[in-house]
Design a protein around this motif. Structure first.
Motif, PDB file in Angstrom:
ATOM      1  N   ILE A   5     -42.248  32.028  55.568  1.00 25.74           N
ATOM      2  CA  ILE A   5     -42.884  31.362  54.437  1.00 25.74           C
ATOM      3  C   ILE A   5     -42.280  31.839  53.115  1.00 25.74           C
ATOM      4  O   ILE A   5     -42.133  31.056  52.174  1.00 25.74           O
ATOM      5  N   THR A   6     -41.892  33.110  53.052  1.00 21.52           N
ATOM      6  CA  THR A   6     -41.256  33.643  51.836  1.00 21.52           C
ATOM      7  C   THR A   6     -39.924  32.953  51.600  1.00 21.52           C
ATOM      8  O   THR A   6     -39.630  32.514  50.485  1.00 21.52           O
ATOM      9  N   ARG A   7     -39.111  32.854  52.644  1.00 18.85           N
ATOM     10  CA  ARG A   7     -37.817  32.187  52.533  1.00 18.85           C
ATOM     11  C   ARG A   7     -38.003  30.743  52.094  1.00 18.85           C
ATOM     12  O   ARG A   7     -37.324  30.257  51.201  1.00 18.85           O
ATOM     13  N   TYR A   8     -38.955  30.070  52.696  1.00 19.89           N
ATOM     14  CA  TYR A   8     -39.202  28.661  52.389  1.00 19.89           C
ATOM     15  C   TYR A   8     -39.676  28.482  50.940  1.00 19.89           C
ATOM     16  O   TYR A   8     -39.231  27.570  50.244  1.00 19.89           O
ATOM     17  N   GLN A   9     -40.551  29.357  50.463  1.00 20.16           N
ATOM     18  CA  GLN A   9     -41.059  29.244  49.094  1.00 20.16           C
ATOM     19  C   GLN A   9     -39.949  29.495  48.065  1.00 20.16           C
ATOM     20  O   GLN A   9     -39.864  28.787  47.059  1.00 20.16           O
ATOM     21  N   ILE A  10     -39.084  30.469  48.334  1.00 18.90           N
ATOM     22  CA  ILE A  10     -37.964  30.726  47.419  1.00 18.90           C
ATOM     23  C   ILE A  10     -36.991  29.551  47.460  1.00 18.90           C
ATOM     24  O   ILE A  10     -36.464  29.129  46.426  1.00 18.90           O
ATOM     25  N   TYR A  11     -36.767  29.000  48.649  1.00 18.06           N
ATOM     26  CA  TYR A  11     -35.919  27.810  48.788  1.00 18.06           C
ATOM     27  C   TYR A  11     -36.469  26.659  47.937  1.00 18.06           C
ATOM     28  O   TYR A  11     -35.733  26.017  47.189  1.00 18.06           O
ATOM     29  N   LEU A  12     -37.772  26.408  48.020  1.00 16.77           N
ATOM     30  CA  LEU A  12     -38.392  25.335  47.234  1.00 16.77           C
ATOM     31  C   LEU A  12     -38.260  25.591  45.730  1.00 16.77           C
ATOM     32  O   LEU A  12     -37.993  24.664  44.959  1.00 16.77           O
ATOM     33  N   GLN A  13     -38.425  26.842  45.314  1.00 13.83           N
ATOM     34  CA  GLN A  13     -38.293  27.186  43.895  1.00 13.83           C
ATOM     35  C   GLN A  13     -36.877  26.906  43.406  1.00 13.83           C
ATOM     36  O   GLN A  13     -36.678  26.287  42.356  1.00 13.83           O
ATOM     37  N   ILE A  37     -29.648  20.728  51.195  1.00 20.94           N
ATOM     38  CA  ILE A  37     -30.920  20.021  51.014  1.00 20.94           C
ATOM     39  C   ILE A  37     -30.962  18.784  51.903  1.00 20.94           C
ATOM     40  O   ILE A  37     -31.982  18.500  52.550  1.00 20.94           O
ATOM     41  N   LEU A  38     -29.854  18.042  51.975  1.00 20.05           N
ATOM     42  CA  LEU A  38     -29.792  16.865  52.842  1.00 20.05           C
ATOM     43  C   LEU A  38     -30.016  17.244  54.299  1.00 20.05           C
ATOM     44  O   LEU A  38     -30.766  16.576  55.019  1.00 20.05           O
ATOM     45  N   GLN A  39     -29.367  18.309  54.735  1.00 17.54           N
ATOM     46  CA  GLN A  39     -29.515  18.743  56.124  1.00 17.54           C
ATOM     47  C   GLN A  39     -30.954  19.162  56.409  1.00 17.54           C
ATOM     48  O   GLN A  39     -31.502  18.840  57.458  1.00 17.54           O
ATOM     49  N   GLU A  40     -31.571  19.842  55.452  1.00 18.75           N
ATOM     50  CA  GLU A  40     -32.939  20.301  55.650  1.00 18.75           C
ATOM     51  C   GLU A  40     -33.916  19.127  55.673  1.00 18.75           C
ATOM     52  O   GLU A  40     -34.840  19.098  56.469  1.00 18.75           O
ATOM     53  N   GLU A  41     -33.685  18.124  54.814  1.00 19.68           N
ATOM     54  CA  GLU A  41     -34.620  17.009  54.714  1.00 19.68           C
ATOM     55  C   GLU A  41     -34.339  15.881  55.705  1.00 19.68           C
ATOM     56  O   GLU A  41     -35.263  15.276  56.227  1.00 19.68           O
ATOM     57  N   LYS A  78     -20.587  18.045  57.894  1.00 23.49           N
ATOM     58  CA  LYS A  78     -20.083  19.269  58.539  1.00 23.49           C
ATOM     59  C   LYS A  78     -21.187  20.234  58.951  1.00 23.49           C
ATOM     60  O   LYS A  78     -20.913  21.245  59.585  1.00 23.49           O
ATOM     61  N   LEU A  79     -22.422  19.929  58.605  1.00 20.57           N
ATOM     62  CA  LEU A  79     -23.535  20.839  58.886  1.00 20.57           C
ATOM     63  C   LEU A  79     -24.287  20.480  60.164  1.00 20.57           C
ATOM     64  O   LEU A  79     -25.487  20.714  60.254  1.00 20.57           O
ATOM     65  N   MET A  80     -23.611  19.934  61.117  1.00 18.04           N
ATOM     66  CA  MET A  80     -24.251  19.480  62.355  1.00 18.04           C
ATOM     67  C   MET A  80     -24.926  20.639  63.093  1.00 18.04           C
ATOM     68  O   MET A  80     -24.432  21.757  63.096  1.00 18.04           O
ATOM     69  N   GLU A  81     -26.069  20.316  63.688  1.00 17.19           N
ATOM     70  CA  GLU A  81     -26.821  21.206  64.575  1.00 17.19           C
ATOM     71  C   GLU A  81     -27.285  22.495  63.925  1.00 17.19           C
ATOM     72  O   GLU A  81     -27.430  23.513  64.592  1.00 17.19           O
ATOM     73  N   GLN A  82     -27.519  22.466  62.618  1.00 21.34           N
ATOM     74  CA  GLN A  82     -28.093  23.637  61.953  1.00 21.34           C
ATOM     75  C   GLN A  82     -29.579  23.395  61.740  1.00 21.34           C
ATOM     76  O   GLN A  82     -29.987  22.338  61.284  1.00 21.34           O
ATOM     77  N   THR A  83     -30.355  24.399  62.075  1.00 17.57           N
ATOM     78  CA  THR A  83     -31.802  24.284  61.939  1.00 17.57           C
ATOM     79  C   THR A  83     -32.199  24.389  60.472  1.00 17.57           C
ATOM     80  O   THR A  83     -31.435  24.916  59.648  1.00 17.57           O
ATOM     81  N   PRO A  84     -33.390  23.922  60.128  1.00 10.13           N
ATOM     82  CA  PRO A  84     -33.857  24.073  58.748  1.00 10.13           C
ATOM     83  C   PRO A  84     -33.836  25.536  58.278  1.00 10.13           C
ATOM     84  O   PRO A  84     -33.499  25.812  57.130  1.00 10.13           O
ATOM     85  N   GLU A  85     -34.176  26.465  59.157  1.00 10.00           N
ATOM     86  CA  GLU A  85     -34.161  27.884  58.801  1.00 10.00           C
ATOM     87  C   GLU A  85     -32.751  28.353  58.460  1.00 10.00           C
ATOM     88  O   GLU A  85     -32.544  29.074  57.484  1.00 10.00           O
ATOM     89  N   GLN A  86     -31.764  27.940  59.255  1.00  7.35           N
ATOM     90  CA  GLN A  86     -30.374  28.318  58.993  1.00  7.35           C
ATOM     91  C   GLN A  86     -29.888  27.712  57.683  1.00  7.35           C
ATOM     92  O   GLN A  86     -29.181  28.362  56.906  1.00  7.35           O
ATOM     93  N   VAL A  87     -30.251  26.467  57.444  1.00 10.52           N
ATOM     94  CA  VAL A  87     -29.824  25.775  56.227  1.00 10.52           C
ATOM     95  C   VAL A  87     -30.474  26.408  54.997  1.00 10.52           C
ATOM     96  O   VAL A  87     -29.810  26.620  53.975  1.00 10.52           O
ATOM     97  N   GLU A  88     -31.756  26.731  55.067  1.00 10.79           N
ATOM     98  CA  GLU A  88     -32.438  27.368  53.940  1.00 10.79           C
ATOM     99  C   GLU A  88     -31.805  28.718  53.623  1.00 10.79           C
ATOM    100  O   GLU A  88     -31.599  29.056  52.457  1.00 10.79           O
ATOM    101  N   THR A  89     -31.470  29.488  54.651  1.00 10.93           N
ATOM    102  CA  THR A  89     -30.831  30.792  54.451  1.00 10.93           C
ATOM    103  C   THR A  89     -29.458  30.623  53.807  1.00 10.93           C
ATOM    104  O   THR A  89     -29.105  31.364  52.873  1.00 10.93           O
ATOM    105  N   ALA A  90     -28.684  29.656  54.278  1.00 13.88           N
ATOM    106  CA  ALA A  90     -27.360  29.400  53.694  1.00 13.88           C
ATOM    107  C   ALA A  90     -27.504  28.946  52.241  1.00 13.88           C
ATOM    108  O   ALA A  90     -26.716  29.356  51.375  1.00 13.88           O
TER     109      ALA A  90
END
Length: 172
Positions: A5-13, A37-41, A78-90
């Protein structure tokens, strides 16, 4: 980060800061962040589903140009098969490398009347022209900060030689 949730909130900010123009970056970095953002959404790029300029429908950047949208789509493919968590971290890693990360730049004019931006972070006082950092005054260099009316004055001390002390005054 330990908590999702911390990672996600900082990502949103930071995503909001990118949209509102507070997270300055060059067009290439903006396209990479936009692709995350496109990959996550939207998930993985699908040529049947994502046709034409599918990015133009989404408002990701304050100054979103066709060139940046094309680069976003190129990076998104190029961001195929990356989870939302991986994309947010990147996304967070990329954003943390930007000069304006953690800074809320304020518009100011220098002593010659030129438009620039001033920001403060944990390292000191930063100045920007456009999206490029021009100067960083470290906190150990700041001797005093004053303001007189609309003038913000920073008194700096530079130590070039341990036996000499050079003082400089900047006005914003």
């Amino acid at each position: 980060m330990k908590e999702d949730i911390t990672r996600y909130q900082i990502y949103l900010q930071l995503k909001r800061d990118l949209l509102h123009g507070r997270l300055y970056c060059d067009p290439n970095a903006a396209a990479q962040l936009g692709a995350y953002i496109l990959q996550e959404e939207l998930g993985d790029f699908n040529p049947e589903e994502h046709v034409g300029n599918y990015v133009s429908e989404l408002k990701i950047l304050l100054k979103q140009t066709t060139y940046i949208e094309e680069k976003m789509m190129e990076f998104h493919a190029k961001l195929m098969e990356q989870t939302p968590e991986q994309v947010e971290t990147a996304f967070l890693r990329k954003a943390a490398c930007l000069d304006t990360y953690g800074v809320d730049p304020q518009p100011v004019k220098d002593h010659a009347g030129n438009q620039m931006y001033l920001g403060i972070n944990h390292t000191g006082i930063l100045t920007f022209l456009g999206n490029r950092r021009t100067t960083r005054y470290l906190w150990k260099q700041v001797q005093n900060i004053n303001y007189e009316g609309k003038m913000f004055i920073v008194h700096l001390v530079f130590y070039e030689d341990p036996r000499t002390k050079v003082s400089l005054e900047n006005s914003f």
